[in-house]
Design a protein around this motif. Structure first.
Motif, PDB file in Angstrom:
ATOM      1  N   PHE A 119      -4.508   0.016  33.433  1.00  0.00           N
ATOM      2  CA  PHE A 119      -3.173   0.566  33.231  1.00  0.00           C
ATOM      3  C   PHE A 119      -3.011   1.259  31.879  1.00  0.00           C
ATOM      4  O   PHE A 119      -2.176   2.145  31.736  1.00  0.00           O
ATOM      5  N   ILE A 120      -3.769   0.842  30.864  1.00  0.00           N
ATOM      6  CA  ILE A 120      -3.804   1.539  29.580  1.00  0.00           C
ATOM      7  C   ILE A 120      -5.172   2.195  29.472  1.00  0.00           C
ATOM      8  O   ILE A 120      -6.201   1.502  29.493  1.00  0.00           O
ATOM      9  N   THR A 121      -5.178   3.533  29.366  1.00  0.00           N
ATOM     10  CA  THR A 121      -6.450   4.258  29.383  1.00  0.00           C
ATOM     11  C   THR A 121      -6.766   4.954  28.059  1.00  0.00           C
ATOM     12  O   THR A 121      -7.880   5.423  27.877  1.00  0.00           O
ATOM     13  N   HIS A 122      -5.796   5.035  27.151  1.00  0.00           N
ATOM     14  CA  HIS A 122      -6.053   5.647  25.845  1.00  0.00           C
ATOM     15  C   HIS A 122      -6.429   4.566  24.834  1.00  0.00           C
ATOM     16  O   HIS A 122      -6.293   3.362  25.113  1.00  0.00           O
ATOM     17  N   ASP A 123      -6.915   4.978  23.662  1.00  0.00           N
ATOM     18  CA  ASP A 123      -7.245   4.026  22.606  1.00  0.00           C
ATOM     19  C   ASP A 123      -5.982   3.747  21.798  1.00  0.00           C
ATOM     20  O   ASP A 123      -5.633   4.478  20.869  1.00  0.00           O
ATOM     21  N   TRP A 124      -5.266   2.684  22.173  1.00  0.00           N
ATOM     22  CA  TRP A 124      -3.981   2.397  21.536  1.00  0.00           C
ATOM     23  C   TRP A 124      -4.137   2.003  20.070  1.00  0.00           C
ATOM     24  O   TRP A 124      -3.177   2.064  19.297  1.00  0.00           O
ATOM     25  N   ARG A 130      -3.683   0.545  13.305  1.00  0.00           N
ATOM     26  CA  ARG A 130      -4.487   0.014  14.405  1.00  0.00           C
ATOM     27  C   ARG A 130      -3.621  -0.439  15.586  1.00  0.00           C
ATOM     28  O   ARG A 130      -3.938  -1.396  16.273  1.00  0.00           O
ATOM     29  N   GLY A 131      -2.524   0.282  15.801  1.00  0.00           N
ATOM     30  CA  GLY A 131      -1.659  -0.009  16.933  1.00  0.00           C
ATOM     31  C   GLY A 131      -0.644  -1.106  16.690  1.00  0.00           C
ATOM     32  O   GLY A 131       0.170  -1.411  17.574  1.00  0.00           O
ATOM     33  N   VAL A 269       1.912   2.419  28.419  1.00  0.00           N
ATOM     34  CA  VAL A 269       1.148   2.018  29.597  1.00  0.00           C
ATOM     35  C   VAL A 269       0.908   3.281  30.425  1.00  0.00           C
ATOM     36  O   VAL A 269       1.771   3.731  31.190  1.00  0.00           O
ATOM     37  N   ASP A 270      -0.267   3.883  30.260  1.00  0.00           N
ATOM     38  CA  ASP A 270      -0.549   5.227  30.776  1.00  0.00           C
ATOM     39  C   ASP A 270      -0.283   5.380  32.271  1.00  0.00           C
ATOM     40  O   ASP A 270       0.349   6.349  32.709  1.00  0.00           O
ATOM     41  N   LYS A 271      -0.782   4.470  33.060  1.00  0.00           N
ATOM     42  CA  LYS A 271      -0.667   4.601  34.506  1.00  0.00           C
ATOM     43  C   LYS A 271       0.791   4.658  34.941  1.00  0.00           C
ATOM     44  O   LYS A 271       1.153   5.428  35.846  1.00  0.00           O
ATOM     45  N   GLU A 283       5.902   7.928  24.371  1.00  0.00           N
ATOM     46  CA  GLU A 283       5.098   8.151  23.176  1.00  0.00           C
ATOM     47  C   GLU A 283       5.991   8.314  21.945  1.00  0.00           C
ATOM     48  O   GLU A 283       5.654   7.835  20.852  1.00  0.00           O
ATOM     49  N   ALA A 284       7.147   8.960  22.135  1.00  0.00           N
ATOM     50  CA  ALA A 284       8.091   9.087  21.025  1.00  0.00           C
ATOM     51  C   ALA A 284       8.625   7.724  20.609  1.00  0.00           C
ATOM     52  O   ALA A 284       8.840   7.466  19.409  1.00  0.00           O
TER      53      ALA A 284
END
Length: 354
Positions: A119-124, A130-131, A269-271, A283-284
């Motif tokens: 469900f999360i595909t990017h490097d958070w 570091r997120g 949560v990208d998906k 993202e904002a």
């Protein structure tokens, strides 16, 4: 003749309903329903937040701030639908299909569970610090005046002292608590012998756990039990106690000599955002959590800022433990999950009395 439903059947039906609501509901806060109408006007956007329970009060102020910011920037109105749960429970729900656009959790391992489920595909971890969006430390809370004279971790092993912390199976906060106790044992053995002794750290954790009164589902539930009168000492986030004291609850905060730096992450949560068409606003929102305005608000609620300038500005409001350590001291989260929380790990050995 009308027959009553057997108690077991009733409990089964209620459990099934609860699971269905957790997975399918779009939120669980009072903000979700206004005059009974949950429809979103055309052109506006709904953002679903899946968060750990401890951040709820801060978000009560932060979300309206972001709504105003986004309206002024874009002319678009944001409606939030919120779910607050124990961090581990929340992570499993999102990984299991709860369609949160943004996950705000207690520890990076819970975000990793969501990523592992696809469900999360990017490097958070590339975002900000570091997120991470907030920091805290593990502390001890006592009744007003500290009637039992608690000064450090050793006092939690004394006969008759009743200790509270939540269940690390469901609560990210509990894992931070366990990490703090175990790490304090390593620190103490290192001071006395020059080497980290995992055997000593395990026995130290066992001695504290022997006095634990109950294992609640979440950090917030553990705090509620403590306020109800359960236990003599609570192991918890510093921010939880600072927030309660600010609201007039009379507690003493004991900062152990050795304790752990807590870091709490957030991620899109990208998906789900791609399915909902909410990536831009999601993202904002993550960016806003790293902004100085949000960081200052978090400190108002007892969290330590990750933003360097805000952290420096507010440093006088927070204690500086002599032996503060971070997760790297324990080998990092992958090692901690394997060594402490695997099926044959130290924590489960402690539970089993091994």
């Amino acid at each position: 003749m009308i027959r009553s439903i057997p108690a077991i059947a009733q409990r089964t039906m209620l459990l099934a309903l609860a699971v269905l609501l957790l997975i399918s509901a779009t939120g669980c806060s009072d903000k979700e329903a206004v005059d009974g109408d949950q429809s979103v006007p055309e052109g506006d956007v709904t953002l679903v937040i899946g968060a750990y329970s401890v951040v709820k009060d801060a978000f009560g102020e932060l979300l309206p701030q972001f709504q105003q910011y986004w309206l002024e920037k874009t002319g678009q109105r944001v409606t939030f639908q919120e779910s607050y749960e124990a961090s581990g429970t929340q992570a499993r729900a999102i990984a299991g299909g709860f369609e949160a656009d943004v996950a705000v959790l207690a520890m990076e391992g819970d975000l990793d569970k969501i990523a592992d489920a696809g469900f999360i595909t990017h490097d958070w971890r590339e975002k900000g610090e570091r997120g991470m969006i907030t920091r805290s430390i593990v502390v001890l809370g006592t009744r007003s005046g500290n009637p039992l004279g608690i000064r450090d971790w050793d006092d939690l092993t004394r006969e008759g002292v009743k200790v509270l912390y939540p269940n690390p199976k469901t609560s990210g906060g509990a894992q931070w608590d366990i990490n703090a106790i175990y790490g304090a044992g390593l620190k103490r053995s290192e001071e006395e012998t020059g080497e980290k002794s995992h055997a000593f750290a395990k026995s130290f954790l066992q001695a504290v756990h022997a006095n634990v009164e109950s294992l609640d589902k979440s950090g917030r539930a553990s705090m509620a039990a403590f306020e109800y009168g359960v236990g003599d000492v609570i192991v918890t986030y510093e921010n939880e106690l600072l927030a309660r004291i600010k609201k007039g609850v009379d507690y003493d905060i004991i900062v152990p000599k050795h304790t752990i730096l807590i870091e709490n992450p957030a991620a899109v949560v990208d998906k789900n955002v791609d399915r909902h068409g909410t990536r831009e606003v999601a993202e904002a929102f993550i960016d806003y959590l790293h902004h100085s305005d949000a960081q200052l608000l978090f400190t108002k609620h007892g969290f330590r800022a990750v933003d360097a300038d805000v952290a420096a500005e507010t440093s006088g409001s927070f204690a500086q433990p002599e032996g503060l350590f971070d997760i790297a001291y324990l080998g990092g989260w992958p090692e901690v999950r394997k060594y402490l929380y695997s099926k044959k790990g130290v924590w489960y050995q402690v539970l089993a009395g091994l």
